[in-house]
Write an enzyme that holds these catalytic residues in place. Structure first.
Site, PDB file in Angstrom:
ATOM      1  N   GLU A 288      -4.826  -8.836  -1.004  1.00 15.83           N
ATOM      2  CA  GLU A 288      -5.319  -8.650   0.367  1.00 15.83           C
ATOM      3  C   GLU A 288      -6.820  -8.438   0.369  1.00 15.83           C
ATOM      4  O   GLU A 288      -7.355  -7.660  -0.408  1.00 15.83           O
ATOM      5  CB  GLU A 288      -4.628  -7.440   1.025  1.00 15.83           C
ATOM      6  CG  GLU A 288      -4.585  -7.545   2.532  1.00 15.83           C
ATOM      7  CD  GLU A 288      -3.833  -6.379   3.162  1.00 15.83           C
ATOM      8  OE1 GLU A 288      -2.606  -6.280   2.965  1.00 15.83           O
ATOM      9  OE2 GLU A 288      -4.483  -5.578   3.860  1.00 15.83           O
TER      10      GLU A 288
ATOM     11  N   GLU B  46       0.805  -1.239   0.000  1.00 12.71           N
ATOM     12  CA  GLU B  46       0.000   0.000   0.000  1.00 12.71           C
ATOM     13  C   GLU B  46       0.837   1.289   0.000  1.00 12.71           C
ATOM     14  O   GLU B  46       0.913   2.002   1.006  1.00 12.71           O
ATOM     15  CB  GLU B  46      -0.979  -0.041   1.185  1.00 12.71           C
ATOM     16  CG  GLU B  46      -1.950  -1.212   1.047  1.00 12.71           C
ATOM     17  CD  GLU B  46      -3.056  -1.266   2.092  1.00 12.71           C
ATOM     18  OE1 GLU B  46      -3.023  -0.474   3.042  1.00 12.71           O
ATOM     19  OE2 GLU B  46      -3.961  -2.107   1.942  1.00 12.71           O
TER      20      GLU B  46
HETATM   21  C1  LIG Z   1      -7.162   0.478  10.418  1.00 11.93           C
HETATM   22  O1  LIG Z   1      -6.378   1.014   9.404  1.00 11.93           O
HETATM   23  C2  LIG Z   1      -7.087   1.421   8.250  1.00 11.93           C
HETATM   24  C3  LIG Z   1      -6.124   1.937   7.247  1.00 11.93           C
HETATM   25  O2  LIG Z   1      -5.419   0.907   6.683  1.00 11.93           O
HETATM   26  C4  LIG Z   1      -8.080   2.491   8.615  1.00 11.93           C
HETATM   27  O3  LIG Z   1      -8.837   2.825   7.473  1.00 11.93           O
HETATM   28  C5  LIG Z   1      -8.996   1.972   9.697  1.00 11.93           C
HETATM   29  O4  LIG Z   1      -9.830   2.999  10.128  1.00 11.93           O
HETATM   30  C6  LIG Z   1      -8.191   1.461  10.878  1.00 11.93           C
HETATM   31  N1  LIG Z   1      -9.086   0.853  11.826  1.00 11.93           N
HETATM   32  C7  LIG Z   1      -8.961   1.001  13.120  1.00 11.93           C
HETATM   33  C8  LIG Z   1      -9.947   0.267  13.956  1.00 11.93           C
HETATM   34  O5  LIG Z   1      -8.080   1.681  13.618  1.00 11.93           O
END
Ligand SMILES: *[C@@H]1O[C@H](CO)[C@@H](O)[C@H](O)[C@H]1NC(C)=O
Ligand SMILES: *[C@@H]1O[C@H](CO)[C@@H](O)[C@H](O)[C@H]1NC(C)=O
Ligand SMILES: *[C@@H]1O[C@H](CO)[C@@H](O)[C@H](O)[C@H]1NC(C)=O
Ligand SMILES: *[C@@H]1O[C@H](CO)[C@@H](O)[C@H](O)[C@H]1NC(C)=O
Ligand SMILES: *[C@@H]1O[C@H](CO)[C@@H](O)[C@H](O)[C@H]1NC(C)=O
Ligand SMILES: *[C@@H]1O[C@H](CO)[C@@H](O)[C@H](O)[C@H]1NC(C)=O
Length: 553
Positions: free
Chosen positions: A402, A295
């Site tokens: 993914e 990414e």
């Molecule tokens: C996890 O990371 C993604 C980005 O890859 C983001 O969009 C998402 O909000 C994140 N989720 C949490 C629960 O932090």
């Protein structure tokens, strides 16, 4: 509040009622059926240290034979019946007892309705599927999942019997036939902490301290060795993807946040990939492919949102690195056959990313063997952008690298499984040659992950007890494709008419067998008229919210 019902395995074996006119025949063909358990969001299949469900492959018999393998929201899990084209009509039915039990179940996302309305609605649910085996499309390479630090950690915490069940469930012929593993080079968001090789000494252009694999990767090697032996497979296609170099190579000098690779380390970062490939080879785990990095826009456009190890690239900077460093370093080494996949990011960056790369450094495109796409936001962009990219570069492999349902696991959720079905259908009906899922096994929380960015996974470990793992509907959703499509399967035309809730994709396997996957997303049963250009017609009635793989010669 959780409501838990256990069903014994005998009950799950009697899930199928096969109808020949007036006669009902029970089928017990599954050797070790799913041990179904109702949980908060639906049913899971429970494996413990003495039991796990597996399904032997069988071949359709003669010109007339058909093998049906089915799963449903109500509770079919790879249940199988053997039929014949000359039966003319086949009824695949959920067991009514189970339907009744499901009705009493709490479900946050959706209520289970009209499970038993099979006969009443069927007249207006007809779908015609016309299989034309002369119209051939892309050739398929394989399916797989990711062995992240989190997965490796979860496996290590399980008793050996359950570890083996995970390996067999994913990779054996009795499981779902994976052949590929995506392995982070260094750390990823699904790890206990961020890390990379040669963090010290800093500014070490020759990577003098990257001379052996570390303990984390040695664990993964041992796990893959065990996997190969218990799943009885000779090779794993390993795809390495780096999330981030050591901090000293980055403009930010930190794991996350806005960053690029310092230009003076372009060659060092290429060398880093080569060293990983060499060390894996020394450990008898040859690398099949690498990507240009996970990414690339995370640390550019989304640096305020993405809180995990990332390295930023633009298509412009990446084309220079591929053309001058990564490409020549790999392709002029003795590992020149290691494939290079590019982008390893979101659909919406296609084909723009490659147009810019080509404009900047035309040669960068020549070094690429494949294109790697993540499934996020696919519902908004669809396959159109990938198709356009495919037309630009028809000779490159296209892999989904993914897919994940990004929330804490909803144990037993059929809806999560359906997200996978919809995506597999979309990718396979278009130009995709491979499909790699994200974490193979996470804990009840959807981790561990050092940034608490939890997500779901097709298999969930009970980390609390360490005595059970749960195969989610997602696992069977993937399996309805992966188990039945070995490398070399070629997609053939499967034209569908009417009923938007039914979808299908068909392949011809290298052994000549036709494999057709049919999904029903509706809350009602569907009647599918399958017409094959050689075998003729058969009418198949499938239950609400179900998924089927049909095999015939
Ligand atoms: C996890 O990371 C993604 C980005 O890859 C983001 O969009 C998402 O909000 C994140 N989720 C949490 C629960 O932090
Ligand atoms: C393991 O699962 C099987 C099948 O569901 C069950 O019969 C057996 O009692 C379980 N064993 C333990 C220790 O829970
Ligand atoms: C090499 O890396 C290890 C950690 O993997 C570290 O302990 C050691 O200090 C490093 N060596 C040098 C010379 O920096
Ligand atoms: C890297 O290796 C080369 C050749 O082996 C050597 O000339 C150079 O001084 C080394 N660079 C560093 C920073 O160690
Ligand atoms: C790259 O650009 C050139 C024009 O500069 C064009 O002829 C070629 O088709 C492009 N290649 C790809 C893969 O798009
Ligand atoms: C994990 O096992 C413990 C102990 O048997 C049990 O109380 C708990 O409900 C299990 N977790 C799940 C998600 O089923």
């Amino acid at each position: 509040m959780k409501k838990t019902n256990s069903f014994n395995k005998a009950a799950t074996a009697i899930l199928f009622l096969l109808c020949f006119g007036e006669r009902f025949i029970l089928s017990f063909s599954t050797s070790t059926p799913c041990a179904l358990r109702a949980t908060t969001y639906g049913n899971v299949c429970v494996c413990n240290t003495t039991y796990c469900d597996f399904l032997d492959p069988v071949s359709p018999v003669g010109d007339d034979g058909i093998v049906f393998t089915s799963s449903s929201k109500v509770g079919l899990r790879f249940d199988r019946i053997l039929g014949k084209f000359s039966d003319k009509k086949i009824l695949i039915k959920d067991l009514e007892e189970l339907s009744g039990l499901m009705k009493g179940l709490e479900s946050v996302e959706e209520t289970v309705t009209s499970m038993l309305s099979m006969e009443s609605e069927e007249s207006n649910r007809n779908t015609k599927i016309q299989i034309d085996r002369n119209k051939k499309h892309q050739k398929f390479v394989g399916f797989g999942g990711a062995l992240t630090g989190a997965v490796s950690y979860n496996l290590k915490n399980l008793p050996q019997e359950l570890q083996d069940s995970v390996y067999k469930s994913y990779f054996s012929k009795e499981g779902i036939g994976y052949t590929i593993i995506r392995m982070p080079i260094g750390g990823s968001d699904f790890d206990l902490e961020p890390w990379a090789y040669n963090e010290e000494p800093e500014d070490d252009t020759n990577l003098s301290n990257f001379t052996k694999l570390n303990d984390l990767d040695e664990d993964k090697i041992k796990q893959m060795e065990r996997l190969k032996s218990v799943a009885n497979i000779e090779h794993i296609k390993i795809m390495g993807s780096a999330w981030s170099p050591p901090k000293w190579m980055k403009t930010s000098h930190s794991w996350d946040g806005f960053s690029f690779l310092e230009e003076k380390y372009y060659q060092t970062w290429a060398l880093y990939h080569l060293k990983f490939i060499e060390l894996m080879q020394e450990n008898n785990m040859p690398v099949w492919a690498i990507t240009t990095g996970n990414e690339p826009l995370n640390a550019v456009l989304y640096s305020s949102l993405v809180k995990f190890v990332s390295l930023g690239w633009t298509p412009n900077t990446q084309s220079h690195w591929v053309a001058d460093n990564l490409g020549p370093t790999i392709k002029q080494s003795k590992f020149k056959d290691v494939k290079i996949f590019c982008n390893d990011g979101q659909t919406f960056t296609y084909p723009f990313w490659f147009v810019v790369m080509n404009m900047t450094r035309k040669e960068s495109i020549d070094y690429l063997d494949g294109l790697a796409v993540h499934w996020y936001f696919d519902e908004y962009y669809g396959p159109r952008l990938i198709d356009e990219t495919h037309r630009m570069m028809p000779d490159k492999l296209i892999f989904n690298t993914e897919s994940t349902v990004g929330s804490k696991p909803k144990l037993g959720s059929w809806a999560d499984g359906e997200k996978y079905t919809i995506n597999h259908m979309r990718d396979l009906k278009n130009s995709f040659n491979g499909y790699i899922d994200w974490n193979m096994i996470l804990n009840e929380e959807g981790g561990p992950t050092y940034i608490d960015n939890f997500s779901s996974s097709p298999i969930i470990a009970n980390e609390t007890s360490g005595q059970e793992i749960y195969k989610q509907p997602m696992f069977y959703a993937i399996g309805h494709f992966s188990k039945f499509l070995p490398e070399g399967s070629v997609r053939i035309e499967a034209a569908k008419h009417s009923n938007k809730d039914v979808d299908t994709v068909a392949f011809q396997r290298p052994d000549g067998t036709i494999t057709c996957v049919i999904s029903n997303y509706a809350q009602e049963a569907a009647v599918v008229n399958l017409a094959d250009s050689i075998r003729g017609d058969i009418e198949i009635t499938i239950p609400p919210k179900s998924l089927h793989t049909i095999e015939y010669n």
